[in-house]
Design an enzyme around this catalytic site. Structure first.
Site, PDB file in Angstrom:
ATOM      1  N   GLY A 159       0.827  -1.201   0.000  1.00  0.00           N
ATOM      2  CA  GLY A 159       0.000   0.000   0.000  1.00  0.00           C
ATOM      3  C   GLY A 159       0.857   1.243   0.000  1.00  0.00           C
ATOM      4  N   GLU A 160       0.209   2.411  -0.153  1.00  0.00           N
ATOM      5  CA  GLU A 160       0.989   3.644  -0.077  1.00  0.00           C
ATOM      6  C   GLU A 160       0.268   4.708   0.715  1.00  0.00           C
ATOM      7  OE1 GLU A 160       1.756   6.047  -3.723  1.00  0.00           O
ATOM      8  OE2 GLU A 160       0.375   4.612  -4.612  1.00  0.00           O
TER       9      GLU A 160
ATOM     10  N   PHE B 114       3.786   9.882   2.213  1.00  0.00           N
ATOM     11  CA  PHE B 114       5.209   9.946   1.898  1.00  0.00           C
ATOM     12  C   PHE B 114       5.760   8.652   1.350  1.00  0.00           C
ATOM     13  CE2 PHE B 114       5.809  13.251   5.306  1.00  0.00           C
ATOM     14  CZ  PHE B 114       6.389  14.174   4.474  1.00  0.00           C
ATOM     15  N   ALA B 115       5.112   7.562   1.745  1.00  0.00           N
ATOM     16  CA  ALA B 115       5.798   6.277   1.676  1.00  0.00           C
ATOM     17  C   ALA B 115       5.061   5.238   0.853  1.00  0.00           C
ATOM     18  CB  ALA B 115       5.960   5.745   3.091  1.00  0.00           C
TER      19      ALA B 115
ATOM     20  N   ASP C 210      -3.604  10.327  15.284  1.00  0.00           N
ATOM     21  CA  ASP C 210      -4.228   9.986  14.000  1.00  0.00           C
ATOM     22  C   ASP C 210      -4.815   8.584  14.063  1.00  0.00           C
ATOM     23  OD1 ASP C 210      -5.045  10.628  11.441  1.00  0.00           O
ATOM     24  OD2 ASP C 210      -3.166  10.031  10.493  1.00  0.00           O
TER      25      ASP C 210
ATOM     26  N   LYS D 250      -7.393   5.983  13.559  1.00  0.00           N
ATOM     27  CA  LYS D 250      -8.545   5.818  12.658  1.00  0.00           C
ATOM     28  C   LYS D 250      -8.491   4.412  12.110  1.00  0.00           C
ATOM     29  CE  LYS D 250      -5.928   7.872   8.870  1.00  0.00           C
ATOM     30  NZ  LYS D 250      -5.925   8.856   7.788  1.00  0.00           N
TER      31      LYS D 250
ATOM     32  N   ASN E 228      -5.514   3.224  10.165  1.00  0.00           N
ATOM     33  CA  ASN E 228      -4.226   3.062  10.844  1.00  0.00           C
ATOM     34  C   ASN E 228      -4.248   1.948  11.888  1.00  0.00           C
ATOM     35  OD1 ASN E 228      -2.841   4.967   9.396  1.00  0.00           O
ATOM     36  ND2 ASN E 228      -3.284   6.643  10.802  1.00  0.00           N
TER      37      ASN E 228
ATOM     38  N   ASP F 240       1.391   3.665  11.827  1.00  0.00           N
ATOM     39  CA  ASP F 240       1.528   5.024  11.296  1.00  0.00           C
ATOM     40  C   ASP F 240       1.664   6.102  12.381  1.00  0.00           C
ATOM     41  OD1 ASP F 240       1.704   7.252   9.793  1.00  0.00           O
ATOM     42  OD2 ASP F 240      -0.126   6.937   8.629  1.00  0.00           O
TER      43      ASP F 240
ATOM     44  N   THR G 113      -7.021  13.547  11.056  1.00  0.00           N
ATOM     45  CA  THR G 113      -7.819  13.302   9.860  1.00  0.00           C
ATOM     46  C   THR G 113      -9.213  13.858  10.143  1.00  0.00           C
ATOM     47  OG1 THR G 113      -6.502  11.348   9.375  1.00  0.00           O
ATOM     48  CG2 THR G 113      -8.684  11.453   8.367  1.00  0.00           C
TER      49      THR G 113
HETATM   50  P1  ADP Z   1       1.702   6.881   5.508  1.00  0.00           P
HETATM   51  O1  ADP Z   1       2.297   7.169   6.847  1.00  0.00           O
HETATM   52  O2  ADP Z   1       2.566   7.392   4.396  1.00  0.00           O
HETATM   53  O3  ADP Z   1       0.256   7.251   5.389  1.00  0.00           O
HETATM   54  P2  ADP Z   1       1.073   4.152   6.201  1.00  0.00           P
HETATM   55  O4  ADP Z   1       1.944   3.783   7.334  1.00  0.00           O
HETATM   56  O5  ADP Z   1      -0.343   4.509   6.554  1.00  0.00           O
HETATM   57  O6  ADP Z   1       1.756   5.288   5.331  1.00  0.00           O
HETATM   58  O7  ADP Z   1       1.067   2.962   5.157  1.00  0.00           O
HETATM   59  C1  ADP Z   1       0.446   3.044   3.886  1.00  0.00           C
HETATM   60  C2  ADP Z   1      -0.272   1.741   3.538  1.00  0.00           C
HETATM   61  O8  ADP Z   1       0.639   0.643   3.522  1.00  0.00           O
HETATM   62  C3  ADP Z   1      -1.323   1.344   4.556  1.00  0.00           C
HETATM   63  O9  ADP Z   1      -2.563   1.906   4.302  1.00  0.00           O
HETATM   64  C4  ADP Z   1      -1.360  -0.191   4.403  1.00  0.00           C
HETATM   65  O10 ADP Z   1      -2.169  -0.556   3.311  1.00  0.00           O
HETATM   66  C5  ADP Z   1       0.073  -0.528   4.101  1.00  0.00           C
HETATM   67  N1  ADP Z   1       0.829  -0.890   5.321  1.00  0.00           N
HETATM   68  C6  ADP Z   1       1.464  -0.041   6.171  1.00  0.00           C
HETATM   69  N2  ADP Z   1       2.079  -0.682   7.165  1.00  0.00           N
HETATM   70  C7  ADP Z   1       1.848  -1.997   6.973  1.00  0.00           C
HETATM   71  C8  ADP Z   1       2.239  -3.221   7.680  1.00  0.00           C
HETATM   72  N3  ADP Z   1       3.003  -3.161   8.776  1.00  0.00           N
HETATM   73  N4  ADP Z   1       1.807  -4.399   7.185  1.00  0.00           N
HETATM   74  C9  ADP Z   1       1.034  -4.446   6.070  1.00  0.00           C
HETATM   75  N5  ADP Z   1       0.643  -3.355   5.364  1.00  0.00           N
HETATM   76  C10 ADP Z   1       1.040  -2.142   5.796  1.00  0.00           C
END
Ligand code: ADP
Length: 320
Positions: free
Chosen positions: A51-52, A55-56, A166, A168, A171, A184, A204
């Site tokens: 997922g994204e 930033f990441a 945050d 929700k 997260n 997150d 959010t």
């Molecule tokens: P950002 O801080 O940039 O919003 P997130 O930490 O929310 O990024 O991660 C973005 C997406 O990546 C999440 O919505 C989820 O789908 C996936 N993801 C993040 N962390 C994990 C994890 N530990 N295991 C599986 N999927 C993850």
């Protein structure tokens, strides 16, 4: 109040810009198939995309011991500003400190010329938001199970002086056994001295506590996470957040006026309504503490499962 609202809007716009820089400028070149932590001499094979976020990008990886993990990859070109750099290091510092069964485990962090990598515990079943999209609503029994785990994580964060800010459904992740893992920490804050208050407007829109928006002079503290727990419980049981409307401004107005309802066609128990109403108190001092929430009658009013089956990803589990 108008002033507060204008400030809220400006701050929110800035926060949104920071979180999601100009999408055209955002670079997301793919990380290498084998990601190497030179310092440790460890390598990870990238096997899938998870997922994204702002930033990441997050990928599934396999380490040298054949363990599956997640890696959050931030391209360095996206953290060129001092502000964004500071935010990323703050996220890493806070997340690294937290060790709890209901918080996504932070394994390590390293960088190469292109990216910063955060190796995290893999959450196989996505987020509670993904599950809500498939299922539309959760049963009260499931909500009891998830809420207790979420509150456990919140209690630990409070003891560690961290406000998540945050919380929700998106997260709250689920591991392979359907246990909740809070993730997150991009907006989290550390309360360095007891009684310190935070003033930055962040969060959010649907889940943001009223004092973050409208009591900017006084600031906010741990009670904002308690508010989000109330919004989360409502959303699990009703299927959409309590103050939801199309426009962000209208959401904020509803939050200020504490205007939400329990739709008649989506019946939930009286004790669940009572708990939600007590948490969604505009005055942060009047909100129940995390302990008080756990003492609420609702937790005793129906089945309390010891675990939730994986089959609940697709259909309502039966705990009767
Ligand atoms: P950002 O801080 O940039 O919003 P997130 O930490 O929310 O990024 O991660 C973005 C997406 O990546 C999440 O919505 C989820 O789908 C996936 N993801 C993040 N962390 C994990 C994890 N530990 N295991 C599986 N999927 C993850």
């Amino acid at each position: 109040k108008r002033e507060a609202e204008a400030k809220a809007k400006a701050d929110e716009a800035r926060a949104a810009r920071d979180k999601d820089p100009d999408p055209k400028k955002r670079e997301h070149t793919r990380p290498p198939t084998v990601i190497v932590d030179r310092e440790k001499g460890a390598s990870y094979r990238r096997i899938g995309f998870l997922g994204e976020g702002g930033f990441a990008r997050v990928y599934e990886i396999v380490d040298d011991e054949h363990d599956h993990k997640a890696v959050k990859v931030v391209n360095k070109s996206n953290i060129k500003t001092k502000r964004n750099k500071t935010k990323l290091w703050a996220e890493i510092k806070l997340h690294q400190m937290l060790k709890h069964p209901n918080i996504v485990r932070f394994d390590e962090c390293f960088e190469d010329g292109e990216n910063v990598y955060m190796v995290l515990e893999l959450c196989d079943h996505g987020s509670l938001m993904d599950l809500l999209r498939r299922r539309k609503r959760y049963t009260e029994a499931e909500a009891r199970f998830y809420l207790v785990q979420l509150i456990g994580a919140c209690q630990y964060m409070q003891d560690t002086n961290v406000i998540h800010r945050d919380l929700k459904l998106g997260n709250l992740f689920l591991d392979r056994n359907m246990n909740v893992k809070v993730g997150d920490f991009g907006l989290a804050a550390l309360i360095e001295n007891p009684g310190d208050r935070k003033k930055t407007i962040c969060g959010t829109p649907n889940y943001i506590a009223p004092e973050v928006l409208f009591d900017t002079a006084n600031g906010h503290s741990f009670e904002v996470d308690v508010w989000s727990v109330g919004v989360i419980l409502y959303t699990l049981l009703i299927g959409k957040p309590p103050f939801q409307t199309k426009e962000v401004k209208a959401i904020y107005r509803r939050i200020r006026e504490n205007r939400y309802e329990f739709p008649e066609d989506k019946e939930i128990s009286a004790s669940a309504q009572n708990l939600i109403m007590s948490i969604l108190n505009t005055d942060p001092q009047e909100r129940p503490t995390l302990e008080e929430i756990l003492q609420h009658q609702w937790f005793l009013d129906g089945p309390f499962p010891s675990h939730v089956p994986v089959s609940s990803n697709d259909s309502s589990p039966d705990f009767s």
